[in-house]
Design a protein around this motif. Structure first.
Motif, short mmCIF file in Angstrom:
data_model
loop_
_atom_site.label_atom_id
_atom_site.label_comp_id
_atom_site.label_asym_id
_atom_site.label_seq_id
_atom_site.Cartn_x
_atom_site.Cartn_y
_atom_site.Cartn_z
N ARG A 26 -7.30 -2.35 0.96
CA ARG A 26 -5.96 -1.77 0.98
C ARG A 26 -5.97 -0.30 1.43
O ARG A 26 -4.91 0.30 1.55
N ASN A 39 2.05 -1.79 1.72
CA ASN A 39 1.13 -2.29 0.71
C ASN A 39 -0.26 -1.69 0.86
O ASN A 39 -1.22 -2.18 0.27
N ARG A 40 -0.35 -0.64 1.66
CA ARG A 40 -1.63 0.02 1.87
C ARG A 40 -1.49 1.52 1.60
O ARG A 40 -0.39 2.02 1.40
N TYR A 56 -7.12 2.88 4.05
CA TYR A 56 -7.49 3.16 5.43
C TYR A 56 -7.69 4.66 5.58
O TYR A 56 -7.17 5.46 4.82
N LEU A 116 -1.73 -7.18 5.90
CA LEU A 116 -0.96 -6.46 4.90
C LEU A 116 0.03 -5.52 5.56
O LEU A 116 -0.27 -4.87 6.56
N PHE A 155 0.06 -0.59 -5.30
CA PHE A 155 0.40 -0.76 -3.88
C PHE A 155 1.75 -1.42 -3.65
O PHE A 155 2.16 -1.57 -2.50
#
Length: 1494
Positions: free
Chosen positions: A934, A887-888, A936, A883, A872
């Protein structure tokens, strides 16, 4: 193409009848290649006419290509190919006849293009920009034909994009190209100022610049000069004037202005008057300089005399060169230096300006500004040399000015090389001298003054190696006969240099190496040479031979005992050998037998050095070695453990023992690596050439030495440097043509892997994260990849390590493998190569969390952390904050990249599929939740595969009730989206659910209400949620009076209520608020405390915050009463909450949590007035301050009292007797005593109270009391005080310096009056030289009005004006003497003998790295010499001044130590017993005044 229609239609919409075609289309790469061919070869007309499955073929083609792009979005090569194909299709738009078809193509292509304009691959971004240009072009064409829909939709889409996205400016550029400036400006109002403002964001700066340049180009074509001035010049100047712009932005703005002037020369008619108006005004110099630079860039004329290029006076440029703004100063320098022609000559005035600029900017503290100055000065030196060559050929009169300028420049830089000058001054001066040497004309005689050479020699002992190298570079140009002068303080005798090389100070060792280099190049006669040697490089041979003898002697000392050897360690001589060998010509010495023998001897010395200190670096605790641990140590009566050397040679400390050991290993390793990488190897030259300084056997021995060293060494510094040397050796071996040598690394790696897998691993370090073992593996696999480009060993190694880490039965084997894997995943050289092993590595790390031993779990944690960074990226936000999107990752992309993890993570979560399972401790569950945090959801979830992120939701919801607190915290809001708010709140009202589950639900709700989901805003949902919230109040009620309260859950519930109050207040009706406030009051003030108190204090603190929030919204009349009640609460945490609230009312609290943020928004300003009107308010604060035991509480109480008005009596209450008469003296003395005696965290607060009192009562205070205050202010202005204390001093000076300076001083005698003035001026001087650039500038700003100087001037210029100002006093000479000898309480020159414990490292700039006492001393001494030019002996006159009764007391207080050393220096007894620390400015002062005497 008609005869091939069936074929390409089958490809677009395959109904497979051809087996070969079916096989071909089964591969996506083949499909994409065929689609690209169709887009290139088949005409748009055919693709428009042909219908496939009731859809035009071109639409079918687009959908097929985009589908491949979606499926393979994680592979950049596929994405690039898809983008190229889409570009080909987009170029067909102009040839499509159907408007409806064109609109449909637009919509499909637009979605793809929009999502790829900011792709991480450059080529994809550029191609996407071209696609956007095609779409815009088509939309504009359709608009011209009367179909406005496409363009309108495009404009609306662009307007909806945030202005901080690069894609907006890419689209804007395309629009400008098609619509023109007027069309864009009509549709996007304010586009020019908005885009100029966007230059402040670095991420979009380049795109915004391109858009501005395109818009300017178009706008200038059909606009008047007045329009250009209004739309471009004014916004640019406004932005530059009102924003803190850096040099990069200024360069862009300057380029835009220059382009505007080129496009319309009449703009100069607006610009010239603006510049002329600014000459005598306080207008922003930055804007003036930018206009001048733009005018020059547009082809402004040349000129000389008093005006630069006929446009602006040089006085304006000189003002800019000393401006307080860094950008202004750099602009001024760039304006004079930069030119499109490097041969353009400098005028005499421009050369004078360069000297003026350097005089005040050579010591700039900020590294960024220093680098900018050096970059422009490098351009200056280049242009200086080129233009001088052109002038000489023409025999131009300016040659004389050039010839005079270079010596002046050299003198200015030479004057900056005083001992005690800060790093910036030394660095810039030396760098300019190096450049000046390169352009010094041959016909211009170079002056080598002994004083200048002395300074350069002293800088061979500089703390920074870069400065040593530059000083050596300059000295190499010095004539040898000048260096032979033995009067220099720096000895160039080889024996003295060898002694310095054996110093325990690492900087001394490096200095010795550079001095040896100087001897070799300039003074070979100082090296005792072997007359029998007739081979190549005789001087270097003699020097290397001598240093090798010294190294062997030092190693022998260590072999006898590290304690004894640490006094004269071997690492210095080894460092000198490495330095000398880097200058050798390997080919020249390869045939000489004496050189071969010498190289073999040096290799043996390295082996012996490592062996001699192995007892320390190989110890399980190398840092814990004390001198008394070493053999032969006897504890003395003084208890020094035998550290004191026989014969008084010094004191051996644990630090020295460790330093000797690990640095010896370091230098031995680096020396071996240097020899292996540079020297020739016997047999490598081919047949018939037996030359070679090293033998294969020696390389083999060096490799075995490194492998043993890395396997056994425990000290990190030692094995890290051994890794560097080993890397150099391996790089050489991989390149070797000798098969036996070439195969050595592969054999070592195989043997190492066998050792790791074997049962007997005694040769490896089982602690310290496997110590040097990961470094050894890294070196073996990375060097193969770097040298050969072939990762064969790497793949074999990774496969074996992952296998052993996952399946080995031996704990130590698994631990070693995990530690090695961590190092490989972190290695940047393996970025792409290691990416394919991330999935397996994550599985190993997650399994390791469930390991039976702490060792395995710890190693797995570190591996997991490394893999999170690898997957990430480095975390871009501070810990605890949301975050960053970078970083995701979407769950779709993550599981497409690492499909093995989907089932693995789901299985891990399903193990806790029941509430009972969730209460069990499952360590590996936590990292799985961190991974999910982290990820989605993607809009394309499930379109390519069935690996859906939503499948984790049921298991995640169960985990919300996990027994481990941090597991629930890691889950956060995952598992419940906006639609889950109603469900979660309803569940929260169920009292039968266990408390862990309730806590997890609360954490989810906190996240939901933080994001303000739109689904909660409708009235029906609000009513439902309000009822559920009322039912959930039992969570707060259970913490009040319950026999087993859960304060942790209640604490997070208060945070949830806080979120609801601020984001969705409609969920709270009056009845619910009343109940919550009543429960909070009971919770805070309940005296029946349960035996279970875990988390109670934090819960009470947050309950207090929440109560204040509710009171400020619903019951403001009750706030004062609640403040008084909470201030009397017995718990410290409650006190902190109420004190924080008061500080928020005073606008003096940094936001630390959501409660603080909300209270700042809703605070009632009338509350503070109501508190102040209550007589008991301050008394209560005093009682809290006096009774609390907690430092933070005391500090905040005191801060509040001091921020209130006229509270000095409250502050000192308890410090004075009750019956004493209160007067100014009593209050000032009490506050001074508090400053001296109380905790250091309170000093600045008491100081603030004191200066506030003095400021208010200064006119009525007695002169002797004011004098006492000034004395104390000086003592608290020096560098040994905290930043906060010094800031208060500056704040006081800002308000009172002028008043103090003009005070009539009634009641003071002459000595006291002098002390008053001198101490006040010294305080100003000390703050003007403060380490903080902010405090320096504030001091300069307060001094400038008193100096009758312009405002906004930098501190170094202000310092010069301040010295001139002192000359206006009748006692100016005594004042100059005092300033020259002033004790700044900042150590600038310390010797090893100055402390009981040998100081191994330089600490000569320990307190104030900016302060330059010696510069002040030199300048003041020059002024004294001028004032006393008629005196026969100026030094005796200075001594008379010091002994004068009027001045003596002041000198004793402010410069006592320096006065003593001055007297000793004058009589020639300045050495003493060698233990005194003598400031170098004393010698400078004495020498200056000696030379000025008649």
């Amino acid at each position: 193409m008609s005869y091939n229609n069936i074929f390409y239609l089958q490809i677009i919409h395959p109904v497979i009848s051809d087996a070969n075609l079916g096989e071909l289309l089964s591969d996506e790469a083949s499909q994409l290649a065929l689609y690209s061919a169709i887009a290139t070869v088949v005409s748009p007309e055919d693709l428009e006419k042909q219908i496939v499955d009731n859809t035009p073929a071109i639409i079918q083609l687009i959908n097929s290509v985009l589908l491949i792009g979606e499926r393979s979005s994680s592979e950049s090569s596929f994405t690039l190919s898809v983008t190229r194909t889409v570009l080909q299709i987009s170029k067909m738009l102009d040839k499509i006849n159907s408007d409806e078809l064109g609109q449909e193509m637009m919509e499909s292509l637009f979605v793809f293009t929009w999502s790829h304009l900011e792709h991480f691959v450059d080529s994809v971004r550029h191609l996407s920009a071209q696609i956007m240009a095609c779409l815009v072009k088509y939309s504009v064409r359709m608009n011209k034909q009367g179909n406005t829909k496409a363009l309108a939709n495009l404009i609306e889409a662009i307007k909806s994009v945030d202005r901080d996205r690069k894609s907006f400016y890419l689209c804007l550029t395309s629009l400008i190209a098609e619509l023109g400036a007027d069309g864009v400006m009509a549709r996007l109002s304010g586009v020019i100022p908005d885009t100029v403002n966007a230059l402040g964001s670095q991420a979009i700066r380049a795109s915004a610049t391109i858009a501005l340049e395109s818009l300017l180009q178009k706008h200038a074509q059909g606009s008047t000069t007045c329009d250009l001035h209004e739309h471009w010049v004014r916004p640019i100047l406004s932005y530059a004037s009102n924003n803190d712009t850096d040099s990069a932005i200024l360069n862009i703005l300057e380029g835009l202005l220059a382009k505007a002037i080129k496009l319309d020369e009449n703009l100069m008619n607006y610009i010239i008057p603006y510049i002329e108006e600014s000459e005598n005004s306080s207008a922003d110099l930055k804007c003036v300089l930018m206009l001048l630079s733009a005018a020059r860039g547009a082809g402004g004329g040349a000129g000389g005399g008093a005006r630069w290029r006929g446009a602006a006076p040089y006085l304006l440029l000189e003002r800019a060169a000393v401006s307080a703004a860094d950008e202004t100063r750099i602009l001024a320098l760039s304006l004079v230096v930069e030119s499109p022609k490097s041969t353009e000559p400098f005028t005499p005035e421009e050369l004078s300006f360069i000297l003026h600029y350097l005089k005040y900017n050579i010591n700039a503290q900020a590294p960024s500004f220093r680098q900018l100055t050096l970059s422009v000065m490098k351009k200056f030196m280049k242009r200086l040399g080129d233009s001088y060559g052109a002038l000489r050929r023409r025999r131009h009169a300016l040659c004389a000015h050039y010839a005079a300028f270079l010596p002046e420049l050299t003198q200015l830089c030479g004057r900056s090389l005083l001992p005690g000058a800060n790093y910036s001054r030394r660095c810039v001066a030396l760098q300019i001298l190096v450049w000046a040497d390169a352009v010094y004309p041959a016909d211009c005689p170079r002056s080598w003054e002994p004083e200048f050479v002395e300074k350069l020699l002293l800088h061979l002992d500089d703390s920074y190696e870069s400065n040593k190298a530059m000083a050596l570079s300059i000295l190499e140009k010095c004539p040898p006969e000048i260096l032979k002068d033995n009067s220099y303080s720096t000895s160039l005798k080889l024996s003295d240099i060898l002694a310095q090389a054996s110093s325990p100070k690492p900087t001394d060792c490096v200095s010795a190496a550079y001095k040896m280099d100087l001897l070799r190049k300039k003074l070979p006669e100082n090296i005792v040479q072997d007359e029998t040697f007739r081979g190549p490089e005789p001087v270097t041979f003699a020097l290397v031979q001598g240093v090798a003898r010294e190294a062997r002697a030092r190693v022998a000392g260590c072999a006898r005992g590290v304690r004894e050897g640490s006094r004269r360690p071997p690492y210095g001589a080894l460092r000198c050998l490495r330095h000398l060998l880097t200058a050798l010509d390997p080919q020249a010495i390869s045939e000489d037998e004496r050189w071969r023998l010498l190289m073999g001897d040096i290799i043996n010395i390295c082996f012996e050095a490592s062996e001699a200190v192995a007892c320390v670096v190989n110890n399980s605790s190398p840092e814990g070695h004390l001198p008394m641990d070493m053999s032969g140590a006897v504890v003395t009566e003084q208890g020094d453990g035998g550290g004191a050397a026989p014969g008084g040679e010094g004191h051996v400390t644990a630090q020295m023992v460790l330093l000797c050991a690990w640095r010896s290993v370091k230098e031995a390793s680096l020396l071996l690596g240097t020899m292996a990488s540079r020297l020739t190897v016997r047999g490598e030259g081919g047949e018939g050439r037996g030359g070679g300084s090293l033998t294969p056997r020696q390389l083999l021995a060096a490799g075995e030495h490194f492998t043993a060293l890395l396997a056994q060494t425990k000290h990190r510094g030692a094995f890290e440097q051994a890794y560097v040397g080993f890397t150099q050796l391996l790089a050489r071996l991989w390149r070797c043509r000798n098969p036996a040598l070439h195969e050595l690394p592969r054999g070592w790696l195989a043997a190492l892997m066998q050792t790791i897998a074997a049962d007997d691993k005694r040769a490896l370090c089982a602690t310290r994260r496997s110590a040097g073992l990961p470094f050894m593996i890294q070196a073996l696999v990375t060097t193969e990849l770097q040298v050969l480009g072939n990762p064969k060993c790497f793949h074999q190694c990774m496969s074996r390590l992952l296998q052993l880490a996952a399946s080995s039965a031996d704990l130590e084997t698994r631990t070693h493998c995990i530690n090695i894997l961590r190092a490989l995943y972190r290695n940047s050289a393996l970025h792409e190569t290691v990416a394919g092993y991330v999935s397996e590595g994550l599985v190993v790390a997650l399994d390791g969390f469930d390991g039976a031993t702490w060792t395995e779990r710890n190693s797995s944690t570190l591996l997991f952390s490394a893999l999170m960074v690898r997957t990430f990226g480095v975390q871009r936000t501070p810990r605890g904050e949301e975050l960053c999107v970078r970083n995701r990752m979407t769950g779709r992309i993550f599981f497409l990249r690492y499909p093995k993890l989907y089932d693995y993570m789901l299985e891990k979560l399903n193990k806790v599929s029941t509430a009972e399972d969730a209460q069990k401790l499952t360590p590996s569950l936590y990292p799985v939740l961190l991974l999910l945090a982290r990820l989605y959801p993607s809009a394309l979830e499930g379109t390519v595969s069935n690996l859906k992120l939503s499948a984790f939701a049921p298991a995640v919801r169960v985990c919300a009730g996990a027994g481990a607190l941090w597991t629930r915290a890691a889950l956060g809001g995952r598992g419940a989206g906006a639609g889950g708010a109603a469900r979660a709140l309803a569940e929260l009202g169920d009292r039968t659910v266990n408390m862990n589950r309730t806590h997890g639900t609360i954490l989810q709700l906190i996240t939901i209400f933080e994001t303000k989901p739109d689904k909660l805003l409708n009235s029906e949902a609000t009513k439902e949620l309000s009822g559920s919230l009322t039912a959930s109040l039992w969570v707060l009620r259970q913490a009040v009076g319950s026999p087993a309260p859960c304060y942790v859950v209640a604490d997070d519930y208060t945070k949830l209520i806080n979120r609801i109050v601020m984001n969705f207040p409609s969920l709270l009706d009056d009845a619910t608020v009343t109940v919550i406030m009543d429960l909070l009051s009971k919770l805070i003030f309940d005296k029946n405390i349960s035996k279970i108190t875990f988390g109670r204090e934090v819960c009470l603190a947050n309950a207090t915050y929440l109560h204040f929030v509710l009171l400020n919204i619903f019951e403001t009349d009750l706030i004062v009463d609640f403040v008084f009640k909470t201030l009397q609460h017995p718990d410290y945490e409650v006190h902190i909450s109420v004190l924080d609230y008061i500080l928020i009312l005073l606008n003096d609290l940094e936001i630390d949590n959501d409660f603080h943020e909300n209270l700042y928004k809703i605070k009632c300003d009338e509350t503070l007035n109501a508190l102040r009107q209550n007589e008991g308010y301050k008394d209560l604060l005093c009682r809290v301050y006096e009774n609390t035991e907690y430092l933070e509480c005391k500090q905040k109480c005191l801060k509040i009292l001091i921020l209130e008005r006229d509270t000095q009596l409250y502050v000192i209450r308890g410090k004075i007797k009750e019956n004493l008469e209160v007067n100014d003296r009593l209050i000032v003395d009490a506050l001074m005593k508090c400053i001296q005696d109380e905790h250091e965290n309170f000093s600045h607060l008491y100081m603030k109270s004191l200066v506030d009192y003095v400021t208010k009562n200064l006119e009525t205070m007695s002169s002797d009391l004011v004098l006492d205050v000034i004395r104390d202010l000086f003592s608290y202005s020096t560098a040994d005080n905290s930043d906060a204390v010094r800031e208060v001093v500056v704040e006081f000076m800002e308000g009172n310096f002028g008043r103090l300076l003009k005070s009539d001083l009634q009641g003071l005698d002459e000595a006291e009056k002098f002390e008053y003035l001198a101490t006040l001026l010294c305080t100003a001087l000390v703050t003007l030289e403060d380490d903080s650039d902010t405090l320096r500038q504030r001091t300069a700003n307060l001094l400038l009005p008193e100096l009758n100087a312009p405002s906004n001037v930098m501190p170094s210029k202000c310092a010069e004006l301040f010295r001139d100002f002192i000359g206006s006093f009748s006692d100016c000479v005594p004042l100059y003497v005092l300033l020259a000898l002033l004790d700044f309480n900042s150590e600038v020159c310390l010797t090893d003998e100055g402390n009981d414990e040998c100081r191994v490292f330089d600490q000569n700039e320990r307190y104030n790295i900016f302060l330059e006492e010696t510069i002040w001393t030199s300048e003041c001494a020059d002024r004294i010499a001028r004032r006393c030019s008629g005196k026969r002996d100026v030094l005796n006159h200075v001594l008379d001044i010091i002994e004068n009764p009027v001045y003596k007391g002041t000198f004793d207080k402010l410069a006592s130590n320096n006065i003593d050393f001055l007297k000793k220096s004058i009589v020639g007894d300045c050495d003493g017993d060698g233990t005194e620390i003598i400031n170098p400015k004393i010698k400078i002062f004495v020498n200056k005044l000696k030379h000025s005497s008649i």
